[in-house]
Write an enzyme that holds these catalytic residues in place. Structure first.
Site, PDB file in Angstrom:
ATOM      1  N   TRP A  26       0.853  -1.192   0.000  1.00 11.06           N
ATOM      2  CA  TRP A  26       0.000   0.000   0.000  1.00 11.06           C
ATOM      3  C   TRP A  26       0.894   1.248   0.000  1.00 11.06           C
ATOM      4  O   TRP A  26       1.910   1.273   0.671  1.00 11.06           O
ATOM      5  CB  TRP A  26      -0.891   0.019   1.245  1.00 11.06           C
ATOM      6  CG  TRP A  26      -2.115  -0.848   1.133  1.00 11.06           C
ATOM      7  CD1 TRP A  26      -2.156  -2.196   0.988  1.00 11.06           C
ATOM      8  CD2 TRP A  26      -3.469  -0.404   1.173  1.00 11.06           C
ATOM      9  NE1 TRP A  26      -3.456  -2.630   0.930  1.00 11.06           N
ATOM     10  CE2 TRP A  26      -4.289  -1.553   1.047  1.00 11.06           C
ATOM     11  CE3 TRP A  26      -4.083   0.844   1.316  1.00 11.06           C
ATOM     12  CZ2 TRP A  26      -5.679  -1.488   1.056  1.00 11.06           C
ATOM     13  CZ3 TRP A  26      -5.467   0.912   1.328  1.00 11.06           C
ATOM     14  CH2 TRP A  26      -6.253  -0.262   1.190  1.00 11.06           C
ATOM     15  N   SER A  58       0.134  -4.140   5.340  1.00 10.17           N
ATOM     16  CA  SER A  58       0.920  -4.239   6.582  1.00 10.17           C
ATOM     17  C   SER A  58       0.405  -5.341   7.502  1.00 10.17           C
ATOM     18  O   SER A  58       1.173  -5.933   8.262  1.00 10.17           O
ATOM     19  CB  SER A  58       0.876  -2.895   7.315  1.00 10.17           C
ATOM     20  OG  SER A  58       1.516  -1.922   6.529  1.00 10.17           O
ATOM     21  N   VAL A  82       0.822   2.753   7.069  1.00  7.33           N
ATOM     22  CA  VAL A  82      -0.619   2.753   7.327  1.00  7.33           C
ATOM     23  C   VAL A  82      -1.039   4.208   7.530  1.00  7.33           C
ATOM     24  O   VAL A  82      -0.454   4.919   8.357  1.00  7.33           O
ATOM     25  CB  VAL A  82      -0.983   1.910   8.570  1.00  7.33           C
ATOM     26  CG1 VAL A  82      -2.495   1.671   8.604  1.00  7.33           C
ATOM     27  CG2 VAL A  82      -0.249   0.585   8.588  1.00  7.33           C
ATOM     28  N   ILE A  83      -2.028   4.634   6.764  1.00  2.86           N
ATOM     29  CA  ILE A  83      -2.467   6.035   6.840  1.00  2.86           C
ATOM     30  C   ILE A  83      -3.904   6.079   7.340  1.00  2.86           C
ATOM     31  O   ILE A  83      -4.778   5.351   6.842  1.00  2.86           O
ATOM     32  CB  ILE A  83      -2.307   6.727   5.478  1.00  2.86           C
ATOM     33  CG1 ILE A  83      -0.807   6.712   5.125  1.00  2.86           C
ATOM     34  CG2 ILE A  83      -2.840   8.156   5.524  1.00  2.86           C
ATOM     35  CD1 ILE A  83      -0.428   7.449   3.876  1.00  2.86           C
ATOM     36  N   HIS A  89     -10.628   1.373  11.250  1.00  2.84           N
ATOM     37  CA  HIS A  89      -9.786   0.331  10.644  1.00  2.84           C
ATOM     38  C   HIS A  89      -8.307   0.600  10.885  1.00  2.84           C
ATOM     39  O   HIS A  89      -7.515  -0.322  11.109  1.00  2.84           O
ATOM     40  CB  HIS A  89     -10.075   0.281   9.144  1.00  2.84           C
ATOM     41  CG  HIS A  89      -9.724  -1.029   8.516  1.00  2.84           C
ATOM     42  ND1 HIS A  89     -10.460  -2.170   8.709  1.00  2.84           N
ATOM     43  CD2 HIS A  89      -8.686  -1.388   7.714  1.00  2.84           C
ATOM     44  CE1 HIS A  89      -9.902  -3.173   8.045  1.00  2.84           C
ATOM     45  NE2 HIS A  89      -8.831  -2.729   7.437  1.00  2.84           N
ATOM     46  N   PHE A 114      11.430  -2.595  12.941  1.00  4.61           N
ATOM     47  CA  PHE A 114      10.062  -2.072  12.817  1.00  4.61           C
ATOM     48  C   PHE A 114      10.072  -0.839  11.916  1.00  4.61           C
ATOM     49  O   PHE A 114      10.272   0.287  12.374  1.00  4.61           O
ATOM     50  CB  PHE A 114       9.515  -1.742  14.216  1.00  4.61           C
ATOM     51  CG  PHE A 114       8.058  -1.356  14.187  1.00  4.61           C
ATOM     52  CD1 PHE A 114       7.088  -2.288  13.895  1.00  4.61           C
ATOM     53  CD2 PHE A 114       7.662  -0.057  14.455  1.00  4.61           C
ATOM     54  CE1 PHE A 114       5.738  -1.942  13.869  1.00  4.61           C
ATOM     55  CE2 PHE A 114       6.315   0.310  14.436  1.00  4.61           C
ATOM     56  CZ  PHE A 114       5.359  -0.641  14.142  1.00  4.61           C
ATOM     57  N   ARG A 128       8.997  10.814   6.217  1.00  6.42           N
ATOM     58  CA  ARG A 128       9.788   9.784   6.913  1.00  6.42           C
ATOM     59  C   ARG A 128      10.282   8.684   5.985  1.00  6.42           C
ATOM     60  O   ARG A 128      10.855   7.696   6.422  1.00  6.42           O
ATOM     61  CB  ARG A 128       8.906   9.166   8.023  1.00  6.42           C
ATOM     62  CG  ARG A 128       8.653  10.144   9.151  1.00  6.42           C
ATOM     63  CD  ARG A 128       7.427   9.797   9.982  1.00  6.42           C
ATOM     64  NE  ARG A 128       7.258  10.756  11.081  1.00  6.42           N
ATOM     65  CZ  ARG A 128       6.745  11.981  10.938  1.00  6.42           C
ATOM     66  NH1 ARG A 128       6.337  12.398   9.760  1.00  6.42           N
ATOM     67  NH2 ARG A 128       6.652  12.788  11.987  1.00  6.42           N
TER      68      ARG A 128
HETATM   69  C1  DLZ Z   1      -7.364  -2.383   4.258  1.00  8.68           C
HETATM   70  C2  DLZ Z   1      -6.168  -1.492   4.395  1.00  8.68           C
HETATM   71  C3  DLZ Z   1      -6.330  -0.116   4.572  1.00  8.68           C
HETATM   72  C4  DLZ Z   1      -7.666   0.528   4.655  1.00  8.68           C
HETATM   73  N1  DLZ Z   1      -5.269   0.699   4.666  1.00  8.68           N
HETATM   74  C5  DLZ Z   1      -4.021   0.168   4.615  1.00  8.68           C
HETATM   75  C6  DLZ Z   1      -2.882   1.003   4.734  1.00  8.68           C
HETATM   76  O1  DLZ Z   1      -2.953   2.232   4.855  1.00  8.68           O
HETATM   77  N2  DLZ Z   1      -1.670   0.406   4.703  1.00  8.68           N
HETATM   78  C7  DLZ Z   1      -1.500  -0.952   4.571  1.00  8.68           C
HETATM   79  O2  DLZ Z   1      -0.349  -1.421   4.572  1.00  8.68           O
HETATM   80  N3  DLZ Z   1      -2.564  -1.748   4.439  1.00  8.68           N
HETATM   81  C8  DLZ Z   1      -3.813  -1.227   4.451  1.00  8.68           C
HETATM   82  N4  DLZ Z   1      -4.902  -2.035   4.331  1.00  8.68           N
HETATM   83  C9  DLZ Z   1      -4.700  -3.481   4.001  1.00  8.68           C
HETATM   84  C10 DLZ Z   1      -4.445  -4.387   5.216  1.00  8.68           C
HETATM   85  O3  DLZ Z   1      -3.127  -4.235   5.714  1.00  8.68           O
HETATM   86  C11 DLZ Z   1      -4.606  -5.855   4.772  1.00  8.68           C
HETATM   87  O4  DLZ Z   1      -3.776  -6.105   3.662  1.00  8.68           O
HETATM   88  C12 DLZ Z   1      -6.037  -6.178   4.383  1.00  8.68           C
HETATM   89  O5  DLZ Z   1      -6.912  -5.891   5.453  1.00  8.68           O
HETATM   90  C13 DLZ Z   1      -6.201  -7.653   3.957  1.00  8.68           C
HETATM   91  O6  DLZ Z   1      -5.842  -8.525   5.024  1.00  8.68           O
END
Ligand code: DLZ
Length: 161
Positions: A26, A58, A82-83, A89, A114, A128
């Site tokens: 992502w 992630s 992850v944003i 969620h 990490f 970052r």
């Molecule tokens: C579903 C999801 C969302 C909304 N946002 C991110 C994100 O910002 N960064 C990331 O690495 N993964 C995201 N995911 C996907 C989840 O990590 C995971 O891949 C799914 O829920 C499927 O298991």
């Protein structure tokens, strides 16, 4: 976290350590910066043939980290971004990956770097990511910390002379 107070780590005699990098997919631009920073750090440390694996998001990092930790790697580095969005969620994914990686590291005794950014918005992540104009280089930092820890663990596992 402010990012101030980071140590200047000097890691020596680590070129033979086996290191794996796992990277989520992502947020491509930020991930490219993290992966490049991690690979650059490995080259600087003399670790020439790291394993690089990709996972979808992630949340998938801990299970792959656990399997790799059981396959003889001295250190594993987990990279992701992850944003925050408009639903809870974000909290669940952040909690899952953070607790999962911590658990893997403690249960297996293999250091896990990490390199997972948990950010309010994309700009925080870009700042970052080790890209041109970024203030920090978290992929590079995560590798250095994991390899430094693996080198420390190796030094205490050698027989006392
Ligand atoms: C579903 C999801 C969302 C909304 N946002 C991110 C994100 O910002 N960064 C990331 O690495 N993964 C995201 N995911 C996907 C989840 O990590 C995971 O891949 C799914 O829920 C499927 O298991």
């Amino acid at each position: 976290m402010s990012g101030k107070g980071a140590p200047e780590l000097s890691v020596k005699n680590c070129g033979d350590l086996r290191v794996a990098v796992i990277a989520a997919q992502w947020h491509t631009e930020v991930m490219d910066g993290l992966v490049n920073g991690a690979l650059r750090a490995l080259t600087e440390l003399g670790i020439d043939e790291p394993t690089l694996l990709r996972v979808p998001g992630s949340f998938e990092l801990p299970v792959v980290a656990k399997v790799l930790a059981g396959r003889g790697y001295d250190a594993v580095v987990a990279l992701g971004v992850v944003i925050r969005g408009g639903t809870p969620h974000f909290e669940y994914v952040c909690q899952g990956v953070t607790q999962g990686l911590t658990q893997v590291s403690i249960e297996t005794g293999v250091p896990i770097g990490f390199g997972v950014l948990t950010c309010d918005d994309e700009q925080q992540a870009l700042d970052r990511a080790g890209l041109e104009g970024s203030k920090e280089d978290k992929g590079h930092e995560a590798v250095t910390a994991a390899v430094a820890t693996a080198a420390t663990l190796r030094s205490v596992s050698e027989p006392w002379r």
